[in-house]
Design a protein around this motif. Structure first.
Motif, PDB file in Angstrom:
ATOM      1  N   GLY A 191      24.745 -74.958 -60.139  1.00 54.11           N
ATOM      2  CA  GLY A 191      23.652 -74.062 -59.766  1.00 54.11           C
ATOM      3  C   GLY A 191      24.069 -72.612 -59.747  1.00 54.11           C
ATOM      4  N   ILE A 192      23.075 -71.740 -59.882  1.00 48.65           N
ATOM      5  CA  ILE A 192      23.266 -70.302 -59.738  1.00 48.65           C
ATOM      6  C   ILE A 192      22.083 -69.736 -58.963  1.00 48.65           C
ATOM      7  CG2 ILE A 192      22.228 -69.913 -62.026  1.00 48.65           C
ATOM      8  CD1 ILE A 192      23.914 -67.338 -62.191  1.00 48.65           C
ATOM      9  N   ILE A 193      22.367 -68.883 -57.996  1.00 54.23           N
ATOM     10  CA  ILE A 193      21.332 -68.263 -57.162  1.00 54.23           C
ATOM     11  C   ILE A 193      21.621 -66.766 -57.077  1.00 54.23           C
ATOM     12  CG2 ILE A 193      20.147 -68.251 -54.932  1.00 54.23           C
ATOM     13  CD1 ILE A 193      21.242 -71.026 -54.419  1.00 54.23           C
ATOM     14  N   GLN A 194      20.579 -65.945 -57.299  1.00 60.89           N
ATOM     15  CA  GLN A 194      20.713 -64.503 -57.198  1.00 60.89           C
ATOM     16  C   GLN A 194      19.633 -63.968 -56.256  1.00 60.89           C
ATOM     17  OE1 GLN A 194      22.431 -62.743 -61.214  1.00 60.89           O
ATOM     18  NE2 GLN A 194      20.539 -63.819 -61.630  1.00 60.89           N
ATOM     19  N   ASN A 195      20.005 -62.974 -55.447  1.00 64.27           N
ATOM     20  CA  ASN A 195      19.088 -62.420 -54.449  1.00 64.27           C
ATOM     21  C   ASN A 195      19.106 -60.897 -54.485  1.00 64.27           C
ATOM     22  OD1 ASN A 195      20.656 -64.927 -53.194  1.00 64.27           O
ATOM     23  ND2 ASN A 195      18.560 -65.002 -52.454  1.00 64.27           N
ATOM     24  N   LYS A 196      17.916 -60.323 -54.314  1.00 65.54           N
ATOM     25  CA  LYS A 196      17.809 -58.883 -54.129  1.00 65.54           C
ATOM     26  C   LYS A 196      17.742 -58.505 -52.656  1.00 65.54           C
ATOM     27  CE  LYS A 196      15.554 -57.708 -58.519  1.00 65.54           C
ATOM     28  NZ  LYS A 196      14.376 -57.076 -59.155  1.00 65.54           N
ATOM     29  N   LYS A 197      17.487 -59.504 -51.808  1.00 67.89           N
ATOM     30  CA  LYS A 197      17.406 -59.269 -50.364  1.00 67.89           C
ATOM     31  C   LYS A 197      18.120 -60.419 -49.662  1.00 67.89           C
ATOM     32  CE  LYS A 197      13.491 -57.854 -48.627  1.00 67.89           C
ATOM     33  NZ  LYS A 197      12.101 -57.837 -48.079  1.00 67.89           N
ATOM     34  N   ILE A 198      19.080 -60.089 -48.798  1.00 63.84           N
ATOM     35  CA  ILE A 198      19.843 -61.126 -48.107  1.00 63.84           C
ATOM     36  C   ILE A 198      20.093 -60.716 -46.659  1.00 63.84           C
ATOM     37  CG2 ILE A 198      21.015 -61.883 -50.221  1.00 63.84           C
ATOM     38  CD1 ILE A 198      23.528 -60.417 -49.123  1.00 63.84           C
ATOM     39  N   PRO A 199      20.353 -61.687 -45.764  1.00 62.49           N
ATOM     40  CA  PRO A 199      20.798 -61.338 -44.413  1.00 62.49           C
ATOM     41  C   PRO A 199      22.257 -60.899 -44.464  1.00 62.49           C
ATOM     42  CG  PRO A 199      20.717 -63.712 -44.671  1.00 62.49           C
ATOM     43  CD  PRO A 199      20.161 -63.139 -45.931  1.00 62.49           C
ATOM     44  N   TYR A 200      22.537 -59.708 -44.019  1.00 63.68           N
ATOM     45  CA  TYR A 200      23.894 -59.179 -44.083  1.00 63.68           C
ATOM     46  C   TYR A 200      24.582 -59.184 -42.726  1.00 63.68           C
ATOM     47  CZ  TYR A 200      22.207 -54.847 -41.927  1.00 63.68           C
ATOM     48  OH  TYR A 200      21.678 -53.935 -41.057  1.00 63.68           O
ATOM     49  N   GLN A 201      23.801 -59.389 -41.646  1.00 63.55           N
ATOM     50  CA  GLN A 201      24.364 -59.331 -40.306  1.00 63.55           C
ATOM     51  C   GLN A 201      23.391 -59.985 -39.318  1.00 63.55           C
ATOM     52  OE1 GLN A 201      25.161 -55.333 -38.954  1.00 63.55           O
ATOM     53  NE2 GLN A 201      27.015 -55.939 -37.866  1.00 63.55           N
ATOM     54  N   THR A 202      23.915 -60.372 -38.154  1.00 64.15           N
ATOM     55  CA  THR A 202      23.080 -60.889 -37.072  1.00 64.15           C
ATOM     56  C   THR A 202      22.952 -59.820 -35.991  1.00 64.15           C
ATOM     57  OG1 THR A 202      23.796 -63.162 -37.486  1.00 64.15           O
ATOM     58  CG2 THR A 202      22.810 -62.697 -35.350  1.00 64.15           C
ATOM     59  N   LEU A 203      21.712 -59.449 -35.680  1.00 68.28           N
ATOM     60  CA  LEU A 203      21.437 -58.441 -34.661  1.00 68.28           C
ATOM     61  C   LEU A 203      20.506 -59.046 -33.617  1.00 68.28           C
ATOM     62  CD1 LEU A 203      20.850 -55.305 -36.941  1.00 68.28           C
ATOM     63  CD2 LEU A 203      22.939 -55.925 -35.706  1.00 68.28           C
ATOM     64  N   GLU A 204      20.952 -59.065 -32.368  1.00 65.65           N
ATOM     65  CA  GLU A 204      20.192 -59.663 -31.271  1.00 65.65           C
ATOM     66  C   GLU A 204      19.772 -61.085 -31.610  1.00 65.65           C
ATOM     67  OE1 GLU A 204      17.033 -57.008 -30.289  1.00 65.65           O
ATOM     68  OE2 GLU A 204      18.359 -55.547 -29.352  1.00 65.65           O
ATOM     69  N   ASN A 205      20.725 -61.815 -32.204  1.00 64.35           N
ATOM     70  CA  ASN A 205      20.545 -63.223 -32.585  1.00 64.35           C
ATOM     71  C   ASN A 205      19.407 -63.442 -33.578  1.00 64.35           C
ATOM     72  OD1 ASN A 205      21.698 -63.631 -29.435  1.00 64.35           O
ATOM     73  ND2 ASN A 205      22.597 -64.915 -31.046  1.00 64.35           N
ATOM     74  N   GLU A 206      19.098 -62.433 -34.378  1.00 61.41           N
ATOM     75  CA  GLU A 206      18.161 -62.562 -35.491  1.00 61.41           C
ATOM     76  C   GLU A 206      18.831 -62.041 -36.753  1.00 61.41           C
ATOM     77  OE1 GLU A 206      14.399 -60.763 -34.761  1.00 61.41           O
ATOM     78  OE2 GLU A 206      14.060 -61.810 -32.872  1.00 61.41           O
ATOM     79  N   LEU A 207      18.460 -62.603 -37.893  1.00 62.88           N
ATOM     80  CA  LEU A 207      19.048 -62.198 -39.158  1.00 62.88           C
ATOM     81  C   LEU A 207      18.488 -60.850 -39.588  1.00 62.88           C
ATOM     82  CD1 LEU A 207      18.974 -65.586 -41.108  1.00 62.88           C
ATOM     83  CD2 LEU A 207      20.883 -64.575 -39.840  1.00 62.88           C
ATOM     84  N   ALA A 208      19.388 -59.906 -39.870  1.00 56.81           N
ATOM     85  CA  ALA A 208      19.001 -58.579 -40.369  1.00 56.81           C
ATOM     86  C   ALA A 208      19.188 -58.560 -41.882  1.00 56.81           C
ATOM     87  CB  ALA A 208      19.849 -57.500 -39.717  1.00 56.81           C
ATOM     88  N   PHE A 209      18.145 -58.118 -42.609  1.00 58.80           N
ATOM     89  CA  PHE A 209      18.150 -58.177 -44.069  1.00 58.80           C
ATOM     90  C   PHE A 209      18.367 -56.800 -44.689  1.00 58.80           C
ATOM     91  CE2 PHE A 209      16.450 -62.262 -43.169  1.00 58.80           C
ATOM     92  CZ  PHE A 209      16.631 -63.045 -44.306  1.00 58.80           C
ATOM     93  N   PHE A 210      18.985 -56.822 -45.865  1.00 61.29           N
ATOM     94  CA  PHE A 210      19.123 -55.630 -46.703  1.00 61.29           C
ATOM     95  C   PHE A 210      18.532 -55.934 -48.072  1.00 61.29           C
ATOM     96  CE2 PHE A 210      21.372 -53.369 -50.084  1.00 61.29           C
ATOM     97  CZ  PHE A 210      21.181 -52.048 -49.695  1.00 61.29           C
ATOM     98  N   GLU A 211      17.766 -54.975 -48.608  1.00 58.63           N
ATOM     99  CA  GLU A 211      17.145 -55.147 -49.918  1.00 58.63           C
ATOM    100  C   GLU A 211      17.643 -54.067 -50.870  1.00 58.63           C
ATOM    101  OE1 GLU A 211      12.727 -55.689 -51.979  1.00 58.63           O
ATOM    102  OE2 GLU A 211      12.913 -55.039 -49.888  1.00 58.63           O
TER     103      GLU A 211
END
Length: 470
Positions: A191-211
């Motif tokens: 398999g291969i998967i590519q993303n333009k937006k991913i969770p890069y860190q956990t902030l206040e126990n929620e996933l923080a995303f970067f696009e």
């Protein structure tokens, strides 16, 4: 703390094992028997006879005590159904003398179907609906082509291609049996998967995303898994996989620990052994039996690999009918991994897949080790079957529907030695959650769960899911 959970889990299993061994004096004295002179299969138009016969513990010529007959036939029917090839599996004894014929009548599922993909990129529906404000751009769309029961041998070809939030292409081929004794199997995956937006860190126990404007993460993976089924309920597997992951410079700058040391590449081999002992009656929504799973995983086999993580995980669950439509279930999961400092991408605590505490569906709790205990008690409100004559094929016109009212309670603990501020609110403390809800069970392994939960922080919410909780 994990040891306490282990003792509690064993204490739940012991009554089940004991009760399974108790027979009344009248049953013990009953020596009447029948002889099976022939086994006849009906309805398996595509499935080879040997695939069904593999699930039988009865052979022509066998002598069976009448007191053992009903539980034996129930277990045999459940094993046939759990192959995933049939909508129904009925076992009929023909004749009224001591010598009987055993007839097995099955109704096959659809085996070839292209399924449209319309799935959420988030961990669950509740995170997408509440935290991400049901953002439609976070939906993956595409096609999942499934060809089951290839050659009538229960082999499966699966090709998944999707775009949207993620761009993905995956190919899986499963050979459940390679040998004549039908014990050794093989699974191939790429398999291969590519993303333009991913969770890069956990902030206040929620996933923080970067696009990003372009792809910010690419994952290429492949694996070969050998399986060994020595007995009806006992499964072993050994998997060797490779992973080639890459992230953009922006992700490495935002979170230098994403791959550790601000790396942008992560390549490694993975070796995993899994043991499963499954005595559940129906695997996708069990009401009776028990399940044990142990997994040993080594990520990073070579000196040149970018990961070096060793982990052990155990799971167990027990299910018991109480009578008069009541059922109880309990399950536990324990995980230990080392070292305590792991890449953010690889670390997994609670909040992923089935390992979560009710009432905390919107949160993740990162950590190298954790304990989890889940329990519920439910009451069957009704069980029926609806006929929909307008559907195009007879295989899907009969829809079984069963509705359960339930109450549940979970508790868990995540060990996090990194003390990252964004994870500290819920890590390194006992958490609990519980509530009440409904389970609607239907065909093709579908379970609709509607739950209203409260957690330790006295937060409440209505949550929805498509799989059994335990």
């Amino acid at each position: 703390m994990s040891f306490k959970f282990f003792i509690l889990f064993i204490s739940l299993l012991v009554p089940t094992f004991i009760s399974a061994q108790i027979h009344s004096p009248s049953e013990a004295c009953d020596t009447s028997f029948i002889v099976i002179n022939n086994i006849k299969l009906e309805g398996n138009k595509r499935t080879k006879d040997r695939i069904i016969l593999r699930e039988l513990s009865i052979d022509p010529g066998d002598t069976i005590l009448k007191k053992d007959l009903e539980p034996l036939l129930i277990k045999t029917r459940n094993r046939i159904f759990n192959t995933g090839l049939f909508l129904k599996a009925d076992i009929i004894l023909i004749g009224d003398s001591t010598v009987r014929e055993l007839e097995i009548v099955v109704k096959e599922r659809l085996f070839t179907y292209p399924l449209p993909i319309l799935s959420l990129a988030d961990r669950n529906f509740n995170e997408w609906w509440h935290t991400r404000n049901h953002d439609l751009s976070r939906i993956d769309y595409g096609i999942n082509f499934i060809k089951k029961n290839v050659r009538g041998m229960n082999e499966t070809l699966r090709l998944k291609v999707n775009a949207g939030f993620s761009t993905k292409a995956e190919l899986t081929y499963t050979f459940p049996y390679l040998d004549l004794k039908q014990r050794i199997g093989l699974v191939l995956f790429a398999g291969i998967i590519q993303n333009k937006k991913i969770p890069y860190q956990t902030l206040e126990n929620e996933l923080a995303f970067f696009e990003g404007k372009n792809f910010v993460r690419r994952r290429i993976t492949g694996s070969l898994t050998l399986s060994y089924r020595r007995k009806f309920y006992e499964f072993h597997s050994l998997s060797l996989g490779f992973f080639a992951n890459r992230i953009s410079d922006s992700i490495a700058e935002l979170n230098p620990d994403y791959f550790l040391n601000q790396r942008v590449r992560q390549n490694y081999l993975d070796l995993k052994y899994t043991f499963t002992y499954d005595r559940r009656d129906i695997t996708y929504y069990p009401l009776n039996g028990f399940y044990i799973k142990a997994e040993v995983d080594k990520q990073g086999l070579l000196d040149a690999d970018d990961v070096n993580i060793f982990s052990v995980k155990t799971e167990g669950s027990v299910y018991k009918p109480l009578g008069k439509g009541f059922f109880v279930a309990a399950g536990s999961a324990l995980k230990y991994s080392t070292p305590s400092k792991q890449p953010y991408y690889n670390i997994r605590g609670l909040g992923y897949m089935k390992d979560y505490i009710s009432g905390y569906e919107l949160f993740v709790i990162d950590g190298s080790s954790y304990s989890l205990l889940k329990s519920n008690i439910k009451y069957r409100l009704f069980k029926t079957e609806k006929k929909l004559g307008f559907l195009p094929t007879e295989k899907i016109r009969s829809i079984p529907l069963t509705l359960y009212l339930k109450t549940y309670f979970d508790t868990g603990y995540v060990v996090d030695h990194t003390n990252i501020p964004g994870n500290a609110i819920l890590a390194n403390q006992w958490l609990w959650g519980g509530g009440a809800g409904f389970d609607l069970v239907t065909y093709y392994d579908l379970v609709f769960r509607f739950e209203y939960s409260i957690n330790k922080q006295l937060q409440t919410g209505l949550f929805f899911s498509l799989k059994a909780a335990i």
